[in-house]
Motif scaffolding. Structure first.
Motif, PDB file in Angstrom:
ATOM      1  N   LEU A   9      -4.250  -2.486  12.746  1.00 52.33           N
ATOM      2  CA  LEU A   9      -3.795  -2.977  14.042  1.00 52.33           C
ATOM      3  C   LEU A   9      -4.551  -4.255  14.377  1.00 52.33           C
ATOM      4  CD1 LEU A   9      -1.983  -2.287  16.491  1.00 52.33           C
ATOM      5  CD2 LEU A   9      -3.940  -1.084  17.462  1.00 52.33           C
ATOM      6  N   SER A  10      -3.807  -5.342  14.622  1.00 51.19           N
ATOM      7  CA  SER A  10      -4.442  -6.618  14.948  1.00 51.19           C
ATOM      8  C   SER A  10      -4.921  -6.616  16.390  1.00 51.19           C
ATOM      9  CB  SER A  10      -3.458  -7.777  14.739  1.00 51.19           C
ATOM     10  OG  SER A  10      -2.481  -7.792  15.767  1.00 51.19           O
ATOM     11  N   LEU A  11      -5.726  -7.603  16.744  1.00 50.35           N
ATOM     12  CA  LEU A  11      -6.213  -7.717  18.114  1.00 50.35           C
ATOM     13  C   LEU A  11      -5.072  -7.938  19.099  1.00 50.35           C
ATOM     14  CD1 LEU A  11      -9.383  -9.943  17.582  1.00 50.35           C
ATOM     15  CD2 LEU A  11      -9.238  -7.459  17.736  1.00 50.35           C
ATOM     16  N   GLU A  12      -3.956  -8.500  18.614  1.00 51.69           N
ATOM     17  CA  GLU A  12      -2.785  -8.748  19.454  1.00 51.69           C
ATOM     18  C   GLU A  12      -1.897  -7.524  19.603  1.00 51.69           C
ATOM     19  OE1 GLU A  12      -3.412 -10.615  16.627  1.00 51.69           O
ATOM     20  OE2 GLU A  12      -4.491 -12.212  17.659  1.00 51.69           O
ATOM     21  N   GLY A  13      -2.221  -6.452  18.880  1.00 52.89           N
ATOM     22  CA  GLY A  13      -1.413  -5.232  18.939  1.00 52.89           C
ATOM     23  C   GLY A  13      -0.330  -5.157  17.889  1.00 52.89           C
ATOM     24  N   ASN A  14      -0.323  -6.098  16.932  1.00 56.82           N
ATOM     25  CA  ASN A  14       0.648  -6.061  15.844  1.00 56.82           C
ATOM     26  C   ASN A  14       0.180  -5.114  14.747  1.00 56.82           C
ATOM     27  OD1 ASN A  14       2.313  -8.039  17.055  1.00 56.82           O
ATOM     28  ND2 ASN A  14       0.994  -9.647  16.265  1.00 56.82           N
ATOM     29  N   PHE A  15       1.141  -4.544  14.025  1.00 58.10           N
ATOM     30  CA  PHE A  15       0.854  -3.633  12.924  1.00 58.10           C
ATOM     31  C   PHE A  15       0.853  -4.406  11.616  1.00 58.10           C
ATOM     32  CE2 PHE A  15       2.745  -1.015  16.213  1.00 58.10           C
ATOM     33  CZ  PHE A  15       1.832   0.017  16.292  1.00 58.10           C
ATOM     34  N   LEU A  16      -0.187  -4.228  10.807  1.00 57.77           N
ATOM     35  CA  LEU A  16      -0.280  -4.831   9.487  1.00 57.77           C
ATOM     36  C   LEU A  16      -0.134  -3.704   8.472  1.00 57.77           C
ATOM     37  CD1 LEU A  16      -2.366  -6.379  11.532  1.00 57.77           C
ATOM     38  CD2 LEU A  16      -2.757  -7.715   9.485  1.00 57.77           C
ATOM     39  N   VAL A  17       0.818  -3.829   7.570  1.00 52.21           N
ATOM     40  CA  VAL A  17       1.115  -2.774   6.608  1.00 52.21           C
ATOM     41  C   VAL A  17       0.874  -3.288   5.200  1.00 52.21           C
ATOM     42  CG1 VAL A  17       2.884  -1.180   5.765  1.00 52.21           C
ATOM     43  CG2 VAL A  17       2.881  -1.867   8.179  1.00 52.21           C
ATOM     44  N   SER A  18       0.090  -2.546   4.423  1.00 56.73           N
ATOM     45  CA  SER A  18      -0.107  -2.925   3.014  1.00 56.73           C
ATOM     46  C   SER A  18       1.145  -2.513   2.245  1.00 56.73           C
ATOM     47  CB  SER A  18      -1.368  -2.277   2.433  1.00 56.73           C
ATOM     48  OG  SER A  18      -1.287  -0.879   2.505  1.00 56.73           O
ATOM     49  N   ASP A  19       1.933  -3.497   1.867  1.00 56.43           N
ATOM     50  CA  ASP A  19       3.203  -3.330   1.155  1.00 56.43           C
ATOM     51  C   ASP A  19       2.892  -3.464  -0.339  1.00 56.43           C
ATOM     52  OD1 ASP A  19       5.847  -3.260   0.414  1.00 56.43           O
ATOM     53  OD2 ASP A  19       6.440  -5.028   1.545  1.00 56.43           O
ATOM     54  N   SER A  20       2.399  -2.381  -0.908  1.00 55.04           N
ATOM     55  CA  SER A  20       1.747  -2.412  -2.221  1.00 55.04           C
ATOM     56  C   SER A  20       2.584  -2.969  -3.357  1.00 55.04           C
ATOM     57  CB  SER A  20       1.242  -1.015  -2.580  1.00 55.04           C
ATOM     58  OG  SER A  20       0.313  -0.593  -1.618  1.00 55.04           O
ATOM     59  N   GLN A  21       3.769  -2.447  -3.571  1.00 54.67           N
ATOM     60  CA  GLN A  21       4.541  -2.889  -4.734  1.00 54.67           C
ATOM     61  C   GLN A  21       5.109  -4.290  -4.572  1.00 54.67           C
ATOM     62  OE1 GLN A  21       7.241   0.272  -5.813  1.00 54.67           O
ATOM     63  NE2 GLN A  21       5.636   1.332  -6.913  1.00 54.67           N
ATOM     64  N   ASN A  22       5.137  -4.797  -3.347  1.00 54.21           N
ATOM     65  CA  ASN A  22       5.565  -6.176  -3.130  1.00 54.21           C
ATOM     66  C   ASN A  22       4.372  -7.143  -3.080  1.00 54.21           C
ATOM     67  OD1 ASN A  22       8.404  -5.817  -3.010  1.00 54.21           O
ATOM     68  ND2 ASN A  22       8.187  -4.961  -0.976  1.00 54.21           N
ATOM     69  N   ASN A  23       3.163  -6.606  -3.302  1.00 57.13           N
ATOM     70  CA  ASN A  23       1.931  -7.418  -3.343  1.00 57.13           C
ATOM     71  C   ASN A  23       1.771  -8.282  -2.097  1.00 57.13           C
ATOM     72  OD1 ASN A  23       1.121  -6.510  -5.947  1.00 57.13           O
ATOM     73  ND2 ASN A  23       2.693  -7.830  -6.809  1.00 57.13           N
ATOM     74  N   ARG A  24       1.924  -7.656  -0.934  1.00 56.61           N
ATOM     75  CA  ARG A  24       1.808  -8.417   0.307  1.00 56.61           C
ATOM     76  C   ARG A  24       1.385  -7.522   1.464  1.00 56.61           C
ATOM     77  NH1 ARG A  24       8.283  -9.263   1.090  1.00 56.61           N
ATOM     78  NH2 ARG A  24       8.733  -7.111   1.703  1.00 56.61           N
ATOM     79  N   ILE A  25       1.026  -8.166   2.551  1.00 56.05           N
ATOM     80  CA  ILE A  25       0.787  -7.508   3.822  1.00 56.05           C
ATOM     81  C   ILE A  25       1.930  -7.939   4.734  1.00 56.05           C
ATOM     82  CG2 ILE A  25      -0.750  -7.281   5.808  1.00 56.05           C
ATOM     83  CD1 ILE A  25      -1.896  -6.136   3.170  1.00 56.05           C
ATOM     84  N   SER A  26       2.638  -6.979   5.301  1.00 57.90           N
ATOM     85  CA  SER A  26       3.728  -7.279   6.223  1.00 57.90           C
ATOM     86  C   SER A  26       3.252  -7.007   7.641  1.00 57.90           C
ATOM     87  CB  SER A  26       4.952  -6.417   5.911  1.00 57.90           C
ATOM     88  OG  SER A  26       5.468  -6.746   4.643  1.00 57.90           O
ATOM     89  N   ILE A  27       3.646  -7.882   8.559  1.00 55.90           N
ATOM     90  CA  ILE A  27       3.208  -7.771   9.944  1.00 55.90           C
ATOM     91  C   ILE A  27       4.412  -7.515  10.839  1.00 55.90           C
ATOM     92  CG2 ILE A  27       2.004  -8.929  11.836  1.00 55.90           C
ATOM     93  CD1 ILE A  27       0.616 -10.644   9.682  1.00 55.90           C
ATOM     94  N   PHE A  28       4.255  -6.525  11.737  1.00 52.08           N
ATOM     95  CA  PHE A  28       5.305  -6.131  12.672  1.00 52.08           C
ATOM     96  C   PHE A  28       4.753  -6.134  14.087  1.00 52.08           C
ATOM     97  CE2 PHE A  28       6.126  -4.236   8.583  1.00 52.08           C
ATOM     98  CZ  PHE A  28       7.483  -4.446   8.388  1.00 52.08           C
ATOM     99  N   ASP A  29       5.597  -6.473  15.050  1.00 50.76           N
ATOM    100  CA  ASP A  29       5.143  -6.445  16.444  1.00 50.76           C
ATOM    101  C   ASP A  29       5.115  -4.999  16.947  1.00 50.76           C
ATOM    102  OD1 ASP A  29       7.747  -5.697  17.263  1.00 50.76           O
ATOM    103  OD2 ASP A  29       8.214  -7.675  18.076  1.00 50.76           O
ATOM    104  N   PRO A  30       4.604  -4.750  18.154  1.00 50.28           N
ATOM    105  CA  PRO A  30       4.504  -3.378  18.661  1.00 50.28           C
ATOM    106  C   PRO A  30       5.840  -2.632  18.746  1.00 50.28           C
ATOM    107  CG  PRO A  30       3.072  -4.804  19.930  1.00 50.28           C
ATOM    108  CD  PRO A  30       3.903  -5.693  19.038  1.00 50.28           C
TER     109      PRO A  30
END
Length: 76
Positions: A9-30
Motif C-alpha cells: 500500500l503506497s502512502l497515497e493509498g494505491n495498491f501495488l501488486v507484484s505481478d510475478s509472471q509479467n515481471n512487473r509491479i502493477s499499481i491500482f487506485d483504491p
C-alpha cells in the motif's frame, strides 16, 4: 495480472501488486482501477517479483526469486 504474489500500500493509498509472471509491479487506485506498471524494462527491470513493501518514506522494496536474495529499491 499473472500469478500475483504480494500487495503493498503506497502512502497515497494505491495498491501495488507484484505481478510475478509479467515481471512487473502493477499499481491500482483504491477503487481498483489500473494506474500503471513498472519493472518490465527501463531503469528497474524485475525478474519474477514475489514480495513488495513500502516504507514510511514511500520507498518501494521488491524481492525477486530469479536472483535469490536480490532486492530493488525504487523511489516513486
Amino acid at each position: 495480472l499473472s500469478n500475483p504474489h504480494s500487495i503493498g500500500l503506497s502512502l497515497e493509498g494505491n495498491f501495488l501488486v507484484s505481478d510475478s509472471q509479467n515481471n512487473r509491479i502493477s499499481i491500482f487506485d483504491p477503487a481498483g482501477r489500473y494506474i500503471k506498471s513498472f519493472g518490465q524494462s527501463g531503469q528497474f527491470p524485475l525478474n519474477f517479483p514475489i514480495g513488495i513493501d513500502v516504507d514510511s518514506f514511500g520507498n518501494i522494496f521488491v524481492a525477486e526469486t530469479i536472483i535469490p536474495g536480490s532486492k530493488c529499491l525504487i523511489r516513486m
